[in-house]
Design an enzyme around this catalytic site. Sequence first.
Site, PDB file in Angstrom:
ATOM      1  N   HIS A   1       0.840  -1.205   0.000  1.00  0.00           N
ATOM      2  CA  HIS A   1       0.000   0.000   0.000  1.00  0.00           C
ATOM      3  C   HIS A   1       0.874   1.254   0.000  1.00  0.00           C
ATOM      4  CE1 HIS A   1      -2.199   3.129   2.429  1.00  0.00           C
ATOM      5  NE2 HIS A   1      -3.098   2.909   1.481  1.00  0.00           N
TER       6      HIS A   1
ATOM      7  N   GLU B   1       2.213   1.831  -3.434  1.00  0.00           N
ATOM      8  CA  GLU B   1       1.171   2.405  -4.309  1.00  0.00           C
ATOM      9  C   GLU B   1       1.116   3.924  -4.138  1.00  0.00           C
ATOM     10  OE1 GLU B   1      -2.951   1.663  -3.031  1.00  0.00           O
ATOM     11  OE2 GLU B   1      -3.051   3.763  -3.650  1.00  0.00           O
ATOM     12  N   HIS B   2       1.146   4.390  -2.893  1.00  0.00           N
ATOM     13  CA  HIS B   2       1.121   5.832  -2.641  1.00  0.00           C
ATOM     14  C   HIS B   2       2.305   6.525  -3.298  1.00  0.00           C
ATOM     15  CE1 HIS B   2      -1.796   7.107   0.683  1.00  0.00           C
ATOM     16  NE2 HIS B   2      -2.194   5.914   0.286  1.00  0.00           N
TER      17      HIS B   2
ATOM     18  N   GLU C   1      -3.927   8.147   7.642  1.00  0.00           N
ATOM     19  CA  GLU C   1      -4.920   7.269   7.010  1.00  0.00           C
ATOM     20  C   GLU C   1      -5.206   6.061   7.905  1.00  0.00           C
ATOM     21  OE1 GLU C   1      -5.261   4.499   2.984  1.00  0.00           O
ATOM     22  OE2 GLU C   1      -3.940   6.246   2.946  1.00  0.00           O
TER      23      GLU C   1
END
Length: 433
Positions: free
Chosen positions: A67, A70-71, A142
Amino acid sequence: MNKTYFEQLEETLYNETLPNGLDVYILPKKGFSKTFVTFTTKYGSIDREFIPLGKDEPVVVPDGIAHFLEHKMFEKEEGDVFQKFSEKGASANAFTSFTRTAYLFSSTDHVLDNTKTLLDFVQQPYFTEQTVEKEKGIIGQEITMYDDQPDWRLYFGTIENMYKEHPVKIDIAGTIETISHITADHLYECYNTFYHPSNMVLFVVGAVDPKEMMDFIKADQAAKSFEEPQAIKRFYPDEQKAVDIKERTLQMDVQKPKVLFGIKASNTDISGDEMLNYELAMQVAIEMIFGRSSAFYQEIYENGWIDESYSADFSMEQGYGFTMIGSDSVNPTELTEKIKETIKSYASNWNVEDEDLQRIVRKKIGFFLRALNSIEYIANQFTRYSFNDMNLFDVVPALEKLTMDQVRAAFQSLTDENAHTVFTILPLEKNNE
């Protein structure tokens, strides 16, 4: 370029595997003005232990790194990629799941330009220690936000109950502590291993000329150099059949209790047609016994044990799977006891008529055909099926051939009480009672 016509769906799918190993699929849709393109790698949050490209020994990377990667892919030395898509009228996004990471855009114009942007930014990584450190704060916020969401905690708490060793029990984003250990070297190691074209699928659907698009993609990929394709060695721990925790309760700021009854799947080491048939049989069984037209649903609704949040679903990937049934409920204990009672009842007396099966099959086929009007649905689902050696367009014929024996056998796999777990979230005021 291979061409496959699906007569029942009146769809033609074009496909070619390029010399660098990239699988490209193109599905032209008549009457559509928008085109949707996804570029997806078979790499998700559960891929935490593997042998890096060019090395001999396995490594374990920090949880949440897929993840995190991906960012970071959207940030380049020359600026943010979103701006580039926006200048060409495209809307771009990305997501990371347990098993894959997808980058995507949709646009009605400049489709080739936007496809070029998508291919370039995913195939040109740029990470520095400084930008990695900066991202930790953003992703940390997040993670904190998700920790405050009762429905997310309910979902992941139920998975945590079910799995003792498998990394599916770990939050896709990791924790603030685990992402604190991520470095730029970690990101490059994961990128070089999992973002090779031979581990990826490019899917194009919408208002597109298949030959023009395929020629464009082939020329783009031929102009870039890549390492020779290698098989990726991933490692997953052995997982017991029984759940890890039978029952757990959490207290949060909610108005009404939330409960999920989880059932750990036992038959997960499958793929291809076997997986497609098992998955569809299980989905039909769940819909027949626990769906909104079932006698079970009618009873719990009339008793006031559920509300509009009620759901009953089955999810599966290679290596793990689970059924979840639950709702916001003022009577969570009564609801879960009724679920257990219903499973036992159907296990001993399969009181289902062939007419019921056909009704549910027709319902699922209708849903699927309506969903095919959404190019976003097709694009997102096609790659998931492809990575599991299934074909999205085989769903209708597989449903039509589904037998009562297959559905009953799938349901029987839900009856092992050792595979059952319950996770409940209670309102904070319960502390004071």
